[in-house]
Design an enzyme around this catalytic site. Structure first.
Site, short mmCIF file in Angstrom:
data_model
loop_
_atom_site.label_atom_id
_atom_site.label_comp_id
_atom_site.label_asym_id
_atom_site.label_seq_id
_atom_site.Cartn_x
_atom_site.Cartn_y
_atom_site.Cartn_z
CG HIS A 60 -0.24 0.13 2.67
ND1 HIS A 60 0.66 -0.75 2.94
CD2 HIS A 60 -0.55 0.97 3.64
CE1 HIS A 60 0.71 -0.48 3.86
NE2 HIS A 60 0.80 0.40 4.83
CG HIS A 62 0.11 4.50 4.52
ND1 HIS A 62 -1.24 3.44 5.31
CD2 HIS A 62 -1.00 5.64 4.21
CE1 HIS A 62 -2.14 4.62 5.29
NE2 HIS A 62 -2.26 5.52 4.95
CG ASP A 64 5.46 3.00 7.35
OD1 ASP A 64 4.20 3.08 6.50
OD2 ASP A 64 4.79 1.70 8.36
CG HIS A 65 4.35 -0.56 3.93
ND1 HIS A 65 4.50 -1.49 4.84
CD2 HIS A 65 3.84 -0.03 5.53
CE1 HIS A 65 4.10 -1.96 5.94
NE2 HIS A 65 3.33 -1.22 6.38
CG HIS A 140 -4.05 -0.14 6.85
ND1 HIS A 140 -4.17 -0.13 8.35
CD2 HIS A 140 -3.05 0.91 6.32
CE1 HIS A 140 -3.34 0.80 8.45
NE2 HIS A 140 -2.14 0.66 7.23
CG ASP A 210 0.57 -1.81 7.88
OD1 ASP A 210 2.01 -2.40 7.35
OD2 ASP A 210 0.53 -0.09 7.60
CG HIS A 268 3.34 -2.67 11.30
ND1 HIS A 268 2.87 -2.35 11.83
CD2 HIS A 268 3.93 -1.87 9.45
CE1 HIS A 268 2.81 -0.67 10.68
NE2 HIS A 268 3.69 -1.11 8.95
#
Length: 301
Positions: A60, A62, A64-65, A140, A210, A268
């Protein structure tokens, strides 16, 4: 099948932890799963050859990914990469990456393919003669997918005693491994089942990060060899997991138990916790076979 965890902590990178990224080696292929900041540094640190990565799967959008993705794509160019690169991820990822490349006057020098995802049902997004990859729709705050990686074991195992008994030439071994029968010189037909054993079971690895606790994924991940499932919070902060649409360690273990997976790999983690052993302790009250993911950990599946 080997998993190398490059990063498995939530939110921002720190000097001692890295955001989500991992490499799955399966059937002599390497797949990069998520690409948080610092991924290419971690690849170098763990001596993983950049040239072996031809497929990148982003769960996805976000940061941090995937904030490490444009840097990795640019580095591939600086290394004079020639192989095609395929990126799988949510709709919008192509626009985000190409905008950065255009604004910085950068180019790839190799063919870059984007496979944008919008589906809400599990679907096959990659398949060759050795591996198949399916999406695992997650819940999410934004559109998110996990990924299921599965071997394709087409070759049967030779029964050496049988092929020697019938004095079958080695030039026919490949035919036999792929299910072929053999006709002897006297026209006797030897069926394949007399010459082979069943192949090894096909290994399967599921990546889920997530997501809020979501039993809808159970049929997709049923009895996988290993499940990586996010466990951002402990049960004492379950209210935060619900608010941010993440999962607790206990909830991840419940998913593993209900799906009858062989091994649960946790990750995570929120950086609010100083000791990740607490996640394992909480999970093992529900599901026993738990591995704590951590940066740099290699796991043979």
């Amino acid at each position: 099948m080997k998993l190398t965890i490059l990063g498995c902590y939530a939110a921002t990178p720190r000097t001692i932890t890295n955001p989500t990224a991992q490499v799955l080696e399966i059937k002599n292929q390497m797949f990069l799963i998520d690409c948080g900041e610092g991924t290419q540094v971690q690849l170098r640190k763990h001596k993983i050859k950049f040239s072996r990565i031809n497929h990148i799967f982003i769960s996805h959008l976000h940061g941090d990914h995937f904030y490490g993705l444009v840097g990795l794509i640019s580095t591939f160019m600086l290394l004079n990469r020639e192989n095609d690169l395929h990126v799988y991820g949510p709709k919008g990822i192509k626009e985000l990456i190409l905008m950065q490349l255009r604004a910085s006057g950068s180019y790839t020098g190799y063919q870059l393919f984007f496979h944008e995802l919008e589906g809400t049902e599990s679907e096959i997004i990659f398949e060759d003669e050795k591996v198949v990859v399916k999406t695992i729709p997650l819940k999410h705050r934004i559109y998110t997918n996990g990924y299921l990686f599965q071997e394709k074991n087409k070759q049967r195992k030779l029964n050496i005693e049988a092929v020697e008994k019938y004095k079958i030439d080695t030039c026919y071994y490949q035919k036999i491994k792929f299910g072929g029968a053999i006709t002897l010189e006297d026209d006797t037909i030897i069926p394949n089942k007399e010459l082979t054993f069943d192949p090894d079971p096909e290994k399967r690895y599921a990546f889920c990060s997530d997501t809020v606790y979501n039993e809808d994924i159970l049929p997709i991940i049923n009895e996988v060899d290993a499940l990586y499932h996010e466990s951002t919070f402990l049960e004492s902060e379950a209210h935060l997991a619900e608010k941010t649409m993440h999962t607790t360690a206990k909830q991840a273990a419940t998913i593993a138990q209900k799906a009858r997976v062989k091994t649960l790999i946790m990750g995570h983690y929120s950086t609010r916790y100083g000791n990740i052993e607490l996640f394992k302790e909480e999970a093992q009250t529900i599901f026993n076979n738990v591995i704590l993911g951590d940066d740099g950990k290699e796991i043979e599946l």
